[in-house]
Design a protein around this motif. Structure first.
Motif, PDB file in Angstrom:
ATOM      1  N   ILE A  90       0.831  -1.209   0.000  1.00 27.04           N
ATOM      2  CA  ILE A  90       0.000   0.000   0.000  1.00 27.04           C
ATOM      3  C   ILE A  90       0.863   1.255   0.000  1.00 27.04           C
ATOM      4  CG2 ILE A  90      -1.671   1.352   1.332  1.00 27.04           C
ATOM      5  CD1 ILE A  90      -2.685  -1.391   2.449  1.00 27.04           C
ATOM      6  N   LEU A  91       1.810   1.341   0.927  1.00 29.08           N
ATOM      7  CA  LEU A  91       2.585   2.566   1.103  1.00 29.08           C
ATOM      8  C   LEU A  91       3.610   2.765  -0.008  1.00 29.08           C
ATOM      9  CD1 LEU A  91       2.971   2.390   4.975  1.00 29.08           C
ATOM     10  CD2 LEU A  91       1.575   3.985   3.656  1.00 29.08           C
ATOM     11  N   VAL A  92       4.218   1.681  -0.463  1.00 33.45           N
ATOM     12  CA  VAL A  92       5.145   1.796  -1.591  1.00 33.45           C
ATOM     13  C   VAL A  92       4.368   2.172  -2.850  1.00 33.45           C
ATOM     14  CG1 VAL A  92       6.708   0.524  -3.121  1.00 33.45           C
ATOM     15  CG2 VAL A  92       6.888   0.243  -0.647  1.00 33.45           C
ATOM     16  N   GLY A  93       3.200   1.553  -3.056  1.00 36.76           N
ATOM     17  CA  GLY A  93       2.382   1.863  -4.225  1.00 36.76           C
ATOM     18  C   GLY A  93       1.945   3.319  -4.244  1.00 36.76           C
ATOM     19  N   ASP A 150      12.089   8.122  -2.824  1.00 43.27           N
ATOM     20  CA  ASP A 150      12.785   7.983  -1.533  1.00 43.27           C
ATOM     21  C   ASP A 150      11.844   7.443  -0.458  1.00 43.27           C
ATOM     22  OD1 ASP A 150      15.143   8.874  -2.611  1.00 43.27           O
ATOM     23  OD2 ASP A 150      14.922  10.942  -1.900  1.00 43.27           O
ATOM     24  N   ASP A 151      10.591   7.874  -0.495  1.00 37.57           N
ATOM     25  CA  ASP A 151       9.615   7.363   0.472  1.00 37.57           C
ATOM     26  C   ASP A 151       9.375   5.871   0.257  1.00 37.57           C
ATOM     27  OD1 ASP A 151       9.420   9.879   1.441  1.00 37.57           O
ATOM     28  OD2 ASP A 151       7.344  10.237   0.843  1.00 37.57           O
ATOM     29  N   ALA A 152       9.317   5.471  -1.011  1.00 35.43           N
ATOM     30  CA  ALA A 152       9.111   4.049  -1.309  1.00 35.43           C
ATOM     31  C   ALA A 152      10.256   3.213  -0.746  1.00 35.43           C
ATOM     32  CB  ALA A 152       9.003   3.839  -2.817  1.00 35.43           C
ATOM     33  N   ARG A 153      11.481   3.703  -0.886  1.00 37.00           N
ATOM     34  CA  ARG A 153      12.646   2.991  -0.331  1.00 37.00           C
ATOM     35  C   ARG A 153      12.554   2.914   1.193  1.00 37.00           C
ATOM     36  NH1 ARG A 153      17.302   2.684  -3.729  1.00 37.00           N
ATOM     37  NH2 ARG A 153      18.594   2.730  -1.845  1.00 37.00           N
ATOM     38  N   SER A 154      12.131   4.007   1.817  1.00 37.60           N
ATOM     39  CA  SER A 154      12.043   4.040   3.285  1.00 37.60           C
ATOM     40  C   SER A 154      11.004   3.055   3.798  1.00 37.60           C
ATOM     41  CB  SER A 154      11.685   5.457   3.753  1.00 37.60           C
ATOM     42  OG  SER A 154      12.707   6.375   3.424  1.00 37.60           O
ATOM     43  N   TYR A 155       9.844   3.015   3.141  1.00 34.26           N
ATOM     44  CA  TYR A 155       8.794   2.096   3.576  1.00 34.26           C
ATOM     45  C   TYR A 155       9.215   0.637   3.360  1.00 34.26           C
ATOM     46  CZ  TYR A 155       5.487   5.936   4.260  1.00 34.26           C
ATOM     47  OH  TYR A 155       4.853   7.061   4.718  1.00 34.26           O
ATOM     48  N   SER A 156       9.983   0.377   2.308  1.00 34.54           N
ATOM     49  CA  SER A 156      10.483  -0.986   2.074  1.00 34.54           C
ATOM     50  C   SER A 156      11.392  -1.414   3.222  1.00 34.54           C
ATOM     51  CB  SER A 156      11.246  -1.050   0.750  1.00 34.54           C
ATOM     52  OG  SER A 156      10.427  -0.687  -0.333  1.00 34.54           O
ATOM     53  N   LEU A 157      12.311  -0.523   3.603  1.00 35.14           N
ATOM     54  CA  LEU A 157      13.257  -0.836   4.684  1.00 35.14           C
ATOM     55  C   LEU A 157      12.542  -0.984   6.021  1.00 35.14           C
ATOM     56  CD1 LEU A 157      16.166  -1.232   5.617  1.00 35.14           C
ATOM     57  CD2 LEU A 157      16.368   1.256   5.854  1.00 35.14           C
ATOM     58  N   LEU A 158      11.566  -0.131   6.266  1.00 35.28           N
ATOM     59  CA  LEU A 158      10.811  -0.234   7.514  1.00 35.28           C
ATOM     60  C   LEU A 158      10.087  -1.571   7.606  1.00 35.28           C
ATOM     61  CD1 LEU A 158       9.248   3.341   7.837  1.00 35.28           C
ATOM     62  CD2 LEU A 158      10.828   2.264   9.458  1.00 35.28           C
ATOM     63  N   GLY A 159       9.512  -2.010   6.495  1.00 34.11           N
ATOM     64  CA  GLY A 159       8.805  -3.281   6.494  1.00 34.11           C
ATOM     65  C   GLY A 159       9.714  -4.444   6.854  1.00 34.11           C
ATOM     66  N   ILE A 160      10.889  -4.494   6.238  1.00 36.58           N
ATOM     67  CA  ILE A 160      11.846  -5.573   6.536  1.00 36.58           C
ATOM     68  C   ILE A 160      12.271  -5.516   7.997  1.00 36.58           C
ATOM     69  CG2 ILE A 160      14.105  -6.517   5.973  1.00 36.58           C
ATOM     70  CD1 ILE A 160      13.722  -5.308   3.146  1.00 36.58           C
ATOM     71  N   SER A 161      12.567  -4.312   8.486  1.00 35.38           N
ATOM     72  CA  SER A 161      13.041  -4.154   9.865  1.00 35.38           C
ATOM     73  C   SER A 161      11.994  -4.619  10.869  1.00 35.38           C
ATOM     74  CB  SER A 161      13.406  -2.684  10.121  1.00 35.38           C
ATOM     75  OG  SER A 161      14.401  -2.245   9.232  1.00 35.38           O
ATOM     76  N   PHE A 162      10.748  -4.190  10.686  1.00 40.45           N
ATOM     77  CA  PHE A 162       9.679  -4.603  11.600  1.00 40.45           C
ATOM     78  C   PHE A 162       9.511  -6.119  11.597  1.00 40.45           C
ATOM     79  CE2 PHE A 162       7.365  -0.286  11.079  1.00 40.45           C
ATOM     80  CZ  PHE A 162       8.073   0.244  12.151  1.00 40.45           C
ATOM     81  N   ALA A 163       9.523  -6.712  10.419  1.00 36.25           N
ATOM     82  CA  ALA A 163       9.287  -8.157  10.316  1.00 36.25           C
ATOM     83  C   ALA A 163      10.406  -8.956  10.972  1.00 36.25           C
ATOM     84  CB  ALA A 163       9.144  -8.555   8.844  1.00 36.25           C
ATOM     85  N   VAL A 164      11.637  -8.539  10.782  1.00 37.52           N
ATOM     86  CA  VAL A 164      12.769  -9.260  11.377  1.00 37.52           C
ATOM     87  C   VAL A 164      12.704  -9.193  12.903  1.00 37.52           C
ATOM     88  CG1 VAL A 164      15.274  -9.237  11.680  1.00 37.52           C
ATOM     89  CG2 VAL A 164      14.294  -9.035   9.391  1.00 37.52           C
ATOM     90  N   ILE A 165      12.376  -8.026  13.428  1.00 33.87           N
ATOM     91  CA  ILE A 165      12.279  -7.877  14.887  1.00 33.87           C
ATOM     92  C   ILE A 165      11.232  -8.833  15.451  1.00 33.87           C
ATOM     93  CG2 ILE A 165      11.560  -6.312  16.736  1.00 33.87           C
ATOM     94  CD1 ILE A 165      12.823  -4.024  15.065  1.00 33.87           C
ATOM     95  N   PHE A 166      10.070  -8.866  14.823  1.00 33.40           N
ATOM     96  CA  PHE A 166       8.994  -9.728  15.320  1.00 33.40           C
ATOM     97  C   PHE A 166       9.296 -11.210  15.116  1.00 33.40           C
ATOM     98  CE2 PHE A 166       6.357  -5.826  15.020  1.00 33.40           C
ATOM     99  CZ  PHE A 166       5.840  -5.840  16.301  1.00 33.40           C
ATOM    100  N   SER A 167      10.161 -11.532  14.149  1.00 29.22           N
ATOM    101  CA  SER A 167      10.479 -12.940  13.904  1.00 29.22           C
ATOM    102  C   SER A 167      11.187 -13.565  15.104  1.00 29.22           C
ATOM    103  CB  SER A 167      11.337 -13.089  12.649  1.00 29.22           C
ATOM    104  OG  SER A 167      12.660 -12.635  12.860  1.00 29.22           O
ATOM    105  N   PHE A 168      11.992 -12.789  15.796  1.00 27.29           N
ATOM    106  CA  PHE A 168      12.696 -13.318  16.966  1.00 27.29           C
ATOM    107  C   PHE A 168      11.720 -13.639  18.092  1.00 27.29           C
ATOM    108  CE2 PHE A 168      16.214 -11.004  14.860  1.00 27.29           C
ATOM    109  CZ  PHE A 168      17.106 -12.061  14.729  1.00 27.29           C
ATOM    110  N   VAL A 169      10.644 -12.854  18.192  1.00 30.66           N
ATOM    111  CA  VAL A 169       9.602 -13.160  19.175  1.00 30.66           C
ATOM    112  C   VAL A 169       8.945 -14.492  18.818  1.00 30.66           C
ATOM    113  CG1 VAL A 169       7.423 -12.402  20.190  1.00 30.66           C
ATOM    114  CG2 VAL A 169       9.193 -10.721  19.606  1.00 30.66           C
TER     115      VAL A 169
END
Length: 451
Positions: free
Chosen positions: A300-303, A312-331
């Motif tokens: 949604i946000l990248v689109g 630049d916003d699309a790149r930022s939202y892509s990186l945020l998505g990966i970061s959030f998912a990796v953090i939650f994966s450890f949980v």
């Protein structure tokens, strides 16, 4: 659309979009979760029957429904570019595609899946239970696909809370219907595993009815006049939906079908092994709702960012998505390793199934990180409308690498059925790695094209 936001506000906006999606996905997942949980409490053979039926249902439904997910980046980019007049025909044509897909799935179930199940080497009642379960699910085919279109409309506008509320209303209804139709309480027929299918089918009608009412009467959506000036099917719109949607659907199909194929290959083992595998797969699918929801938020946000020419916003939202998912994966990894037996005991009181499920959970924990990387990357790539290479990479990583590795390990080592999960880990790891490179390439390409 607002101007570019600082990173901390992007993080807040991402979370604001994703949280309702996550709640929606979990609630949707609970429909299947309670099918498995309540059937497991009813009878082991009925649990195995629903497991086999789900193995056919899930990849086909999710794969074909994935075609309709093309509407999310299409409408999101229309919103970003302020082409609001294009949204109504996109939704109407999407509903036509949904009806066509529902007919296709019904035909596959009736003329392909039923004959295959009848030829499988299953314990006597398991096959007939699987067929009856699928018959029940067919009741809700058309509304389920049509709802997917309306949900894509809501989500692309950023109204992710609408889908959340709809599903939160519907999920408890499904649980009640399961209780009535599986166990035969309050004068309802005792249908066992088949009752879970019929309960879900009825629930899908309720979900669609509520979504349609909101789309037509909700103030933010009335301006789009979704039911006015209704058009006949138009190939121009179908072509765009299919060109983007078919690779998305195929990507989802190869991801979900690999698990279903593994489940079907488990039929060579005992009913206890099939049930334990399904228990582990069912719960890890619940954990997967987190990276999946983040992936949908990234789309949604990248689109929207790409539609507004904010690379630049699309790149930022892509990186945020990966970061959030990796953090939650450890949980998720911690939950699977620490509470293995407690989780398994929620599904069944059979001690042998609990022990086997706990062993499967160890392997499930190992592919949480790969899932956390590849899911948001796929979502970001869909926001860019880059879908073909993603599909090819997914096919190679899971079917060319993952399944053969799993078969070899299962057949020629002492790991037995656990070997298939080793193959899944290998395939998902390769997929996450290759998709990372693809995202970087697409981002560089858009950076060069942006004026």
């Amino acid at each position: 659309m607002e101007s570019s936001l600082p990173l901390e506000r992007k993080s807040f906006r991402f979370a604001k979009i994703v949280m309702p999606i996550l709640i929606t996905q979990i609630a949707l997942y609970l429909v299947t979760f309670f099918d498995i949980l309540m059937t497991g409490r009813y009878d082991t053979y009925h649990l195995a029957g629903v497991t086999i039926g789900s193995s056919f249902w899930v990849p086909v439904y999710t794969g074909l429904a994935g075609i309709l997910m093309a509407l999310t980046p299409i409408i999101a980019q229309q919103i970003g570019a302020r082409r609001h007049e294009e949204i109504r025909p996109s939704v109407q044509q999407g509903i036509y595609v949904a009806i066509a897909l529902a007919i296709v799935v019904f035909g596959l179930i009736l003329f392909v899946f039923f004959p295959i199940i009848r030829t499988m080497s299953l314990d006597a009642p398991v096959g007939s239970i699987a067929i009856d379960y699928l018959k029940g699910m067919c009741v809700g085919l058309a509304p389920l696909f049509a709802y997917t279109v309306l949900r894509s409309f809501f989500d692309a506008l950023g109204s992710t809370r609408v889908s959340m509320v709809i599903i939160l209303i519907s999920a408890p209804i499904n649980i009640v219907l399961n209780y009535l139709l599986i166990y035969g309480h309050f004068g309802f027929p005792e249908l066992g595993g088949a009752g879970a299918g019929y309960a879900s089918g009825i629930t899908y009608w309720i979900v669609f009815t509520i979504a349609a009412a909101v789309a037509l009467t909700g103030k933010p959506y009335q301006k789009f006049e979704l039911l006015k000036h209704w058009q006949m099917p138009r190939w121009t719109y179908w072509k765009e939906i299919l060109l983007i949607g078919v690779p998305i659907g195929m990507s989802i199909f190869i991801e979900t079908s690999i698990f279903s194929v593994v489940t079907l290959m488990m039929s060579a083992y005992s009913t206890e092994v099939i049930s334990a595998h399904q228990v582990a797969l069912n719960f890890t699918s619940l954990l997967y709702m987190i990276p999946l929801s983040i992936s949908m938020g990234a789309t949604i946000l990248v689109g929207q960012s790409i539609g507004a020419n904010r690379n630049d916003d699309a790149r930022s939202y892509s990186l945020l998505g990966i970061s959030f998912a990796v953090i939650f994966s450890f949980v998720g990894i911690a939950i699977l390793l620490i509470f293995r037996e407690q989780i398994a005991s929620l599904y069944t009181t059979d001690r042998s199934i609990i022990t086997l499920s706990a062993q499967f959970f160890v392997f499930a924990a190992l592919f949480q990180l790969s899932d956390a990387v590849q899911a948001p990357i796929q979502g970001a790539l869909r926001g860019y409308k880059d879908v073909n290479v993603t599909f090819l990479m997914g096919f190679i990583s899971l079917w060319v690498i993952g399944l053969p590795v799993g078969y070899v390990v299962a057949s020629y080592t002492d790991l037995g059925p656990f070997g298939y999960w080793v193959g899944l880990i290998a395939g998902l790891t390769v997929g996450a790695t290759t998709l990372s490179f693809r995202l970087r390439a697409v981002q560089r390409k858009h950076a060069l094209q942006t004026p």
